[in-house]
Write a protein that holds these residues in place. Structure first.
Motif, PDB file in Angstrom:
ATOM      1  N   GLU A  11       0.845  -1.210   0.000  1.00  0.00           N
ATOM      2  CA  GLU A  11       0.000   0.000   0.000  1.00  0.00           C
ATOM      3  C   GLU A  11       0.876   1.254   0.000  1.00  0.00           C
ATOM      4  O   GLU A  11       1.725   1.417   0.879  1.00  0.00           O
ATOM      5  CB  GLU A  11      -0.900  -0.038   1.249  1.00  0.00           C
ATOM      6  CG  GLU A  11      -1.342   1.310   1.811  1.00  0.00           C
ATOM      7  CD  GLU A  11      -2.321   2.075   0.941  1.00  0.00           C
ATOM      8  OE1 GLU A  11      -3.174   1.444   0.285  1.00  0.00           O
ATOM      9  OE2 GLU A  11      -2.213   3.313   0.905  1.00  0.00           O
ATOM     10  N   THR A  12       0.672   2.121  -1.015  1.00  0.00           N
ATOM     11  CA  THR A  12       1.398   3.400  -1.050  1.00  0.00           C
ATOM     12  C   THR A  12       0.504   4.502  -1.629  1.00  0.00           C
ATOM     13  O   THR A  12       0.982   5.351  -2.378  1.00  0.00           O
ATOM     14  CB  THR A  12       2.674   3.314  -1.940  1.00  0.00           C
ATOM     15  OG1 THR A  12       2.271   3.010  -3.278  1.00  0.00           O
ATOM     16  CG2 THR A  12       3.667   2.301  -1.456  1.00  0.00           C
ATOM     17  N   ASP A  15       0.243   8.708   2.340  1.00  0.00           N
ATOM     18  CA  ASP A  15       1.490   9.023   3.040  1.00  0.00           C
ATOM     19  C   ASP A  15       1.955   7.926   3.982  1.00  0.00           C
ATOM     20  O   ASP A  15       2.736   8.187   4.891  1.00  0.00           O
ATOM     21  CB  ASP A  15       1.385  10.365   3.776  1.00  0.00           C
ATOM     22  CG  ASP A  15       0.311  10.372   4.849  1.00  0.00           C
ATOM     23  OD1 ASP A  15      -0.568   9.492   4.812  1.00  0.00           O
ATOM     24  OD2 ASP A  15       0.346  11.251   5.718  1.00  0.00           O
ATOM     25  N   GLU A  16       1.479   6.689   3.786  1.00  0.00           N
ATOM     26  CA  GLU A  16       2.042   5.561   4.534  1.00  0.00           C
ATOM     27  C   GLU A  16       2.616   4.584   3.508  1.00  0.00           C
ATOM     28  O   GLU A  16       1.958   4.255   2.530  1.00  0.00           O
ATOM     29  CB  GLU A  16       0.992   4.789   5.362  1.00  0.00           C
ATOM     30  CG  GLU A  16      -0.188   5.583   5.839  1.00  0.00           C
ATOM     31  CD  GLU A  16       0.080   6.322   7.127  1.00  0.00           C
ATOM     32  OE1 GLU A  16       1.175   6.143   7.686  1.00  0.00           O
ATOM     33  OE2 GLU A  16      -0.794   7.096   7.558  1.00  0.00           O
ATOM     34  N   THR A  17       3.841   4.113   3.788  1.00  0.00           N
ATOM     35  CA  THR A  17       4.419   3.047   2.972  1.00  0.00           C
ATOM     36  C   THR A  17       4.198   1.770   3.768  1.00  0.00           C
ATOM     37  O   THR A  17       4.683   1.658   4.896  1.00  0.00           O
ATOM     38  CB  THR A  17       5.934   3.257   2.775  1.00  0.00           C
ATOM     39  OG1 THR A  17       6.169   4.634   2.468  1.00  0.00           O
ATOM     40  CG2 THR A  17       6.470   2.377   1.655  1.00  0.00           C
ATOM     41  N   SER A  52       5.880  10.794  -2.732  1.00  0.00           N
ATOM     42  CA  SER A  52       6.367   9.757  -3.652  1.00  0.00           C
ATOM     43  C   SER A  52       7.853   9.497  -3.454  1.00  0.00           C
ATOM     44  O   SER A  52       8.309   8.358  -3.493  1.00  0.00           O
ATOM     45  CB  SER A  52       6.033  10.086  -5.112  1.00  0.00           C
ATOM     46  OG  SER A  52       6.430  11.381  -5.424  1.00  0.00           O
ATOM     47  N   HIS A  55       8.192   7.297  -0.454  1.00  0.00           N
ATOM     48  CA  HIS A  55       7.812   5.905  -0.778  1.00  0.00           C
ATOM     49  C   HIS A  55       8.968   5.184  -1.460  1.00  0.00           C
ATOM     50  O   HIS A  55       9.281   4.037  -1.145  1.00  0.00           O
ATOM     51  CB  HIS A  55       6.592   5.870  -1.707  1.00  0.00           C
ATOM     52  CG  HIS A  55       5.298   6.186  -1.031  1.00  0.00           C
ATOM     53  ND1 HIS A  55       4.855   5.522   0.092  1.00  0.00           N
ATOM     54  CD2 HIS A  55       4.330   7.087  -1.334  1.00  0.00           C
ATOM     55  CE1 HIS A  55       3.677   6.023   0.450  1.00  0.00           C
ATOM     56  NE2 HIS A  55       3.337   6.964  -0.386  1.00  0.00           N
ATOM     57  N   ILE A  59      10.108   1.772   0.306  1.00  0.00           N
ATOM     58  CA  ILE A  59       9.286   0.626  -0.092  1.00  0.00           C
ATOM     59  C   ILE A  59      10.034  -0.711  -0.010  1.00  0.00           C
ATOM     60  O   ILE A  59       9.497  -1.704   0.494  1.00  0.00           O
ATOM     61  CB  ILE A  59       8.668   0.853  -1.511  1.00  0.00           C
ATOM     62  CG1 ILE A  59       7.725  -0.291  -1.891  1.00  0.00           C
ATOM     63  CG2 ILE A  59       9.721   1.007  -2.587  1.00  0.00           C
ATOM     64  CD1 ILE A  59       6.420  -0.262  -1.175  1.00  0.00           C
ATOM     65  N   SER A  91       2.390   8.483  -5.844  1.00  0.00           N
ATOM     66  CA  SER A  91       2.581   7.544  -4.733  1.00  0.00           C
ATOM     67  C   SER A  91       2.148   6.138  -5.136  1.00  0.00           C
ATOM     68  O   SER A  91       2.843   5.153  -4.860  1.00  0.00           O
ATOM     69  CB  SER A  91       1.764   7.998  -3.513  1.00  0.00           C
ATOM     70  OG  SER A  91       2.329   9.153  -2.952  1.00  0.00           O
ATOM     71  N   GLY A  95       4.230   1.782  -5.304  1.00  0.00           N
ATOM     72  CA  GLY A  95       3.794   0.461  -4.836  1.00  0.00           C
ATOM     73  C   GLY A  95       3.505  -0.473  -6.001  1.00  0.00           C
ATOM     74  O   GLY A  95       3.854  -1.659  -5.981  1.00  0.00           O
TER      75      GLY A  95
END
Ligand code: KG4
Ligand code: ZN
Length: 345
Positions: A11-12, A15-17, A52, A55, A59, A91, A95
Motif C-alpha cells: 500500500e502506497t 502518506d504511509e508506505t 512519492s 515511498h 518501499i 505515490s 507500490g
C-alpha cells in the motif's frame, strides 16, 4: 499442501508506505507501516512530491521487513495484492512498480486492489469476531473520502453517495489548521475536544435530505467565521497558537456536527436498505466521539476496526486480495494505477 492462502499486500496510496502478509483474508502474519506524517506536518497536509520520494526510499525495506517478520519467502506466497487507486498518482506508482517487479520475478499473480474496498475489509482482519454478514452498510471515512456503500456480498458494492466537497478527514485536518493544531488534524481535534462543550457553538449540519451525499465545506466555513470573530487578523493556514480562542469548545462543537451527520445518515441508509449490520472504516473511524455515537444510537450491530487498522495499512489490501484470488481475479502486469477509481462494481 494446505488450502490456506497467503497474500502479500502493498500500500502506497497516500502518506504511509506499508506491506503485510495475511493468511486466509483474516489472519495478519505481519504488517509493517512506515508513516510519513512527520515529513508532511510542516505543510499541514500531504505534499505529493515529498510523499512519492519517501515511498521510493522506503518501499523496498518495508516489503522485506514484512516478509522477514512473517518468516516467509515469495515461494510461500499465493499472490501479490497492491493498491491500484484511488490515491496520489505519484505515490500509487511506487507500490505498483514494486508489486509488478515482484510478480514478474516470482511468477506470482498480481491483483490491483481498490483502496476504499480495502478499508471495508479491515473489519475481516478482526479474526476473533465472526465474519460480517450481508447485506451490510459500509461508511468509509478517511482523509480523501466519505463514502456510503451498500455491500450485498463479497466484492459487490453499490455506492449510495459520498461527499460533494471536503472529505470528513479533510474537514478535520482543515479545521485543525484554523485552530492552530498540528497535522494530522483528526487526532488533534479529538484530543482538544475532550475538554470542550459540544453544544457551545451551533454549527450547521448539511443533511442533504434527498439523497445519501455529504457536504462539510459549509461547516468548515462556519468554524472559520467563528475563528475570525475572535481573531480578525487571522491568517488562514498559518499554524500557530491562537490566544483567546476557545479552541476546546470549537473543536468539540465541530466534531459533534460531523459525527451527527455521519451517524444519522448511515443509520437511516442501513434501515432503508435492510442492512443487517453497519461497518465503519477509514482514518476517521478512529474517532472516539464517532464510535460512541454509533454505539449509543444504533439498533443494529455496528463494527469499527481496532485503531491500528483504521488508518492506512497493507493488511487490508492483502485481505481483499484473498477474496479476489479465490474469485479467480487476475490482473495483467501492464495495468495502470487509477488515481480516481470509484468503489462501485
Ligand atoms: O484512511 P486514512 O489513514 O488515509 C486516507 O486514506 O485518507 O485517513 C486519514 C484521515 C486524516 O484526515 C486524519 O485526520 C483522520 O483520518 N483521522 C481522524 C482520527 N484519526 C485519523 N479523524 C478524526 N478523529 C481521529 N481520531
Ligand atoms: Zn485510506
Amino acid at each position: 499442501m494446505s488450502d490456506d492462502t497467503r497474500i502479500l499486500g502493498i500500500e502506497t496510496s497516500c502518506d504511509e508506505t506499508a506491506a503485510a502478509v495475511v493468511e486466509n483474508g483474516r489472519r495478519i502474519i505481519s504488517s509493517v507501516v512506515a508513516s510519513q506524517a512527520d515529513l508532511h506536518a510542516r505543510y499541514g497536509g500531504v505534499f505529493p512530491e515529498v510523499a512519492s520520494r519517501a515511498h521510493i526510499e522506503t518501499i523496498y525495506a518495508v516489503v522485506e521487513q514484512a516478509l522477514s517478520e512473517a518468516h516467509v519467502g515469495l515461494e510461500s506466497i499465493d499472490a501479490i495484492a497492491v493498491t491500484r487507486g484511488p490515491g496520489l498518482a505519484g505515490s500509487l506508482v511506487v507500490g505498483m512498480n514494486m508489486a509488478k517487479g515482484l510478480a514478474l520475478a516470482s511468477g506470482l499473480p498480481l491483483l490491483g486492489i481498490n483502496h476504499l474496498e480495502a478499508h471495508v475489509y479491515s473489519i475481516w482482519l478482526v479474526e476473533e469476531e465472526p465474519e460480517p454478514e450481508f447485506p451490510l452498510m459500509a461508511l468509509i471515512v478517511s482523509g480523501g473520502h466519505t463514502e456510503l456503500v451498500l455491500m450485498s456480498d463479497h466484492l459487490t458494492y453499490q455506492r449510495l453517495g459520498g461527499t460533494l466537497d471536503d472529505a470528513a478527514g479533510e474537514a478535520f485536518d482543515k479545521v485543525a489548521r484554523l485552530l492552530g493544531l498540528a497535522y494530522p488534524g483528526g487526532p488533534a481535534i479529538q484530543q482538544t475536544a475532550e475538554g470542550g462543550d459540544p453544544e457551545a457553538f451551533q454549527f450547521p449540519r448539511a443533511w442533504l435530505e434527498n439523497g445519501w451525499d455529504f457536504s462539510f465545506s459549509g461547516l468548515k466555513t462556519a468554524v472559520l467565521r467563528e475563528v475570525r470573530a475572535h481573531d480578525p487578523d487571522l491568517e488562514a493556514g498559518v499554524e500557530a497558537p491562537r490566544p483567546g480562542l476557545p479552541i476546546s469548545d470549537l473543536a468539540a462543537s465541530f466534531q459533534a456536527a460531523v459525527v451527527d451527520v455521519l451517524v444519522e445518515k448511515t443509520l437511516k441508509a442501513a434501515k432503508e436498505f435492510n442492512a443487517v449490520e453497519v461497518l465503519v472504516a477509514g482514518g476517521v473511524s478512529a474517532n472516539k466521539a464517532l464510535r460512541s455515537a454509533f454505539e449509543a444510537r444504533a439498533d443494529l450491530p455496528v463494527r469499527v476496526p481496532p485503531i491500528a487498522l483504521c488508518t492506512d495499512n497493507a493488511a487490508m489490501i492483502a485481505a481483499v486480495g484473498h477474496w479476489r484470488y479465490l474469485a479467480d481475479h487476475r490482473d495483467a502486469l501492464d495495468i495502470d494505477v487509477l488515481p480516481n477509481w470509484p468503489i462501485a462494481r
